[in-house]
Design a protein around this motif. Structure first.
Motif, mmCIF file in Angstrom:
data_model
loop_
_atom_site.group_PDB
_atom_site.id
_atom_site.type_symbol
_atom_site.label_atom_id
_atom_site.label_comp_id
_atom_site.label_asym_id
_atom_site.label_seq_id
_atom_site.Cartn_x
_atom_site.Cartn_y
_atom_site.Cartn_z
ATOM 1 N N ASP A 23 131.424 18.463 -0.778
ATOM 2 C CA ASP A 23 130.343 19.254 -0.199
ATOM 3 C C ASP A 23 128.945 18.732 -0.550
ATOM 4 O O ASP A 23 127.959 19.419 -0.332
ATOM 5 C CB ASP A 23 130.486 20.726 -0.586
ATOM 6 C CG ASP A 23 130.288 20.972 -2.067
ATOM 7 O OD1 ASP A 23 130.167 20.002 -2.838
ATOM 8 O OD2 ASP A 23 130.252 22.152 -2.460
ATOM 9 N N ARG A 74 136.852 25.528 1.275
ATOM 10 C CA ARG A 74 135.594 25.874 0.592
ATOM 11 C C ARG A 74 134.414 25.111 1.186
ATOM 12 O O ARG A 74 133.311 25.648 1.316
ATOM 13 C CB ARG A 74 135.716 25.598 -0.895
ATOM 14 C CG ARG A 74 136.581 26.614 -1.601
ATOM 15 C CD ARG A 74 136.650 26.371 -3.087
ATOM 16 N NE ARG A 74 137.515 27.375 -3.711
ATOM 17 C CZ ARG A 74 138.333 27.125 -4.698
ATOM 18 N NH1 ARG A 74 138.390 25.903 -5.234
ATOM 19 N NH2 ARG A 74 139.084 28.070 -5.197
ATOM 20 N N LYS A 77 133.689 26.768 4.470
ATOM 21 C CA LYS A 77 133.015 28.048 4.221
ATOM 22 C C LYS A 77 131.533 27.832 3.930
ATOM 23 O O LYS A 77 130.679 28.571 4.418
ATOM 24 C CB LYS A 77 133.692 28.763 3.052
ATOM 25 C CG LYS A 77 133.115 30.111 2.744
ATOM 26 C CD LYS A 77 133.856 30.775 1.602
ATOM 27 C CE LYS A 77 133.236 32.107 1.242
ATOM 28 N NZ LYS A 77 133.929 32.750 0.120
ATOM 29 N N ARG A 78 131.224 26.817 3.162
ATOM 30 C CA ARG A 78 129.820 26.517 2.840
ATOM 31 C C ARG A 78 129.053 26.092 4.094
ATOM 32 O O ARG A 78 127.900 26.492 4.296
ATOM 33 C CB ARG A 78 129.765 25.432 1.770
ATOM 34 C CG ARG A 78 128.380 25.213 1.244
ATOM 35 C CD ARG A 78 128.357 24.458 -0.065
ATOM 36 N NE ARG A 78 126.971 24.296 -0.455
ATOM 37 C CZ ARG A 78 126.472 23.223 -1.007
ATOM 38 N NH1 ARG A 78 127.262 22.212 -1.313
ATOM 39 N NH2 ARG A 78 125.192 23.139 -1.306
ATOM 40 N N VAL A 80 129.773 26.896 7.256
ATOM 41 C CA VAL A 80 129.622 28.064 8.131
ATOM 42 C C VAL A 80 128.576 29.017 7.560
ATOM 43 O O VAL A 80 127.778 29.582 8.309
ATOM 44 C CB VAL A 80 130.982 28.762 8.349
ATOM 45 C CG1 VAL A 80 130.813 30.089 9.066
ATOM 46 C CG2 VAL A 80 131.921 27.851 9.144
ATOM 47 N N ALA A 81 128.544 29.176 6.248
ATOM 48 C CA ALA A 81 127.536 30.045 5.626
ATOM 49 C C ALA A 81 126.125 29.561 5.954
ATOM 50 O O ALA A 81 125.215 30.379 6.140
ATOM 51 C CB ALA A 81 127.749 30.097 4.114
ATOM 52 N N HIS A 82 125.956 28.254 6.055
ATOM 53 C CA HIS A 82 124.643 27.717 6.434
ATOM 54 C C HIS A 82 124.294 28.098 7.872
ATOM 55 O O HIS A 82 123.131 28.350 8.181
ATOM 56 C CB HIS A 82 124.631 26.187 6.281
ATOM 57 C CG HIS A 82 123.407 25.555 6.846
ATOM 58 N ND1 HIS A 82 122.179 25.632 6.219
ATOM 59 C CD2 HIS A 82 123.197 24.848 7.989
ATOM 60 C CE1 HIS A 82 121.266 25.007 6.955
ATOM 61 N NE2 HIS A 82 121.866 24.532 8.036
ATOM 62 N N VAL A 84 125.457 30.804 9.630
ATOM 63 C CA VAL A 84 125.461 32.242 9.913
ATOM 64 C C VAL A 84 124.069 32.799 10.196
ATOM 65 O O VAL A 84 123.894 33.542 11.170
ATOM 66 C CB VAL A 84 126.179 33.023 8.787
ATOM 67 C CG1 VAL A 84 125.901 34.516 8.872
ATOM 68 C CG2 VAL A 84 127.671 32.752 8.844
ATOM 69 N N GLU A 88 123.212 34.878 13.525
ATOM 70 C CA GLU A 88 122.750 36.262 13.433
ATOM 71 C C GLU A 88 121.398 36.464 14.098
ATOM 72 O O GLU A 88 121.095 37.560 14.570
ATOM 73 C CB GLU A 88 122.687 36.707 11.980
ATOM 74 C CG GLU A 88 124.060 36.913 11.372
ATOM 75 C CD GLU A 88 124.009 37.249 9.893
ATOM 76 O OE1 GLU A 88 122.942 37.094 9.266
ATOM 77 O OE2 GLU A 88 125.060 37.649 9.363
ATOM 78 N N VAL A 100 135.897 33.798 10.765
ATOM 79 C CA VAL A 100 135.878 33.099 9.478
ATOM 80 C C VAL A 100 137.032 33.650 8.663
ATOM 81 O O VAL A 100 137.251 34.853 8.593
ATOM 82 C CB VAL A 100 134.543 33.352 8.741
ATOM 83 C CG1 VAL A 100 134.554 32.675 7.386
ATOM 84 C CG2 VAL A 100 133.384 32.886 9.578
ATOM 85 N N SER A 102 139.662 32.813 5.020
ATOM 86 C CA SER A 102 139.766 32.071 3.772
ATOM 87 C C SER A 102 141.206 32.060 3.315
ATOM 88 O O SER A 102 142.022 32.866 3.747
ATOM 89 C CB SER A 102 138.859 32.688 2.703
ATOM 90 O OG SER A 102 139.265 33.997 2.439
#
Length: 105
Positions: A23, A74, A77-78, A80-82, A84, A88, A100, A102
């Protein structure tokens, strides 16, 4: 650390990072994919999902094991978190949906 993979196109860099569970550059590569894609969700639907499909294929064929898949998840997930906050804010394609999930070891 061999960084020659960093010269690849962004989609291949994202795929490489997901397969290797790295990552270190995922945020900047995800941002580059977001900025260069026509549809706002395309960076998820395209290179990120393509990379996870490769991970799934490797796992299914026994070439990747669960701990490696968890590392890949993981990284995903990181990434996609960026994305979001942009989704939104309504910068996603109208009517687009994102799922999403896990893995729990």
């Amino acid at each position: 650390m061999d960084l020659q993979w960093r010269t690849l196109p962004v989609a291949k860099r994202l795929e490489h990072a997901l397969i290797k569970g790295m990552d270190d550059f995922i945020i900047e590569d995800t941002e580059e994919a977001r900025l260069t894609s026509n549809a706002r969700c395309r960076s998820i639907e395209g290179p990120l999902m393509d990379g996870m499909n490769v991970v799934g294929d490797l796992f299914g064929s026994g070439k990747m094991f669960l701990p490696q898949v968890v590392k890949s998840a993981r990284v995903m997930k990181r990434a996609v978190a960026h994305l979001v906050p942009f989704i939104e804010k309504g910068q996603a394609v109208s009517g687009a949906r994102m799922a999403v999930s896990s893995l729990r070891p």
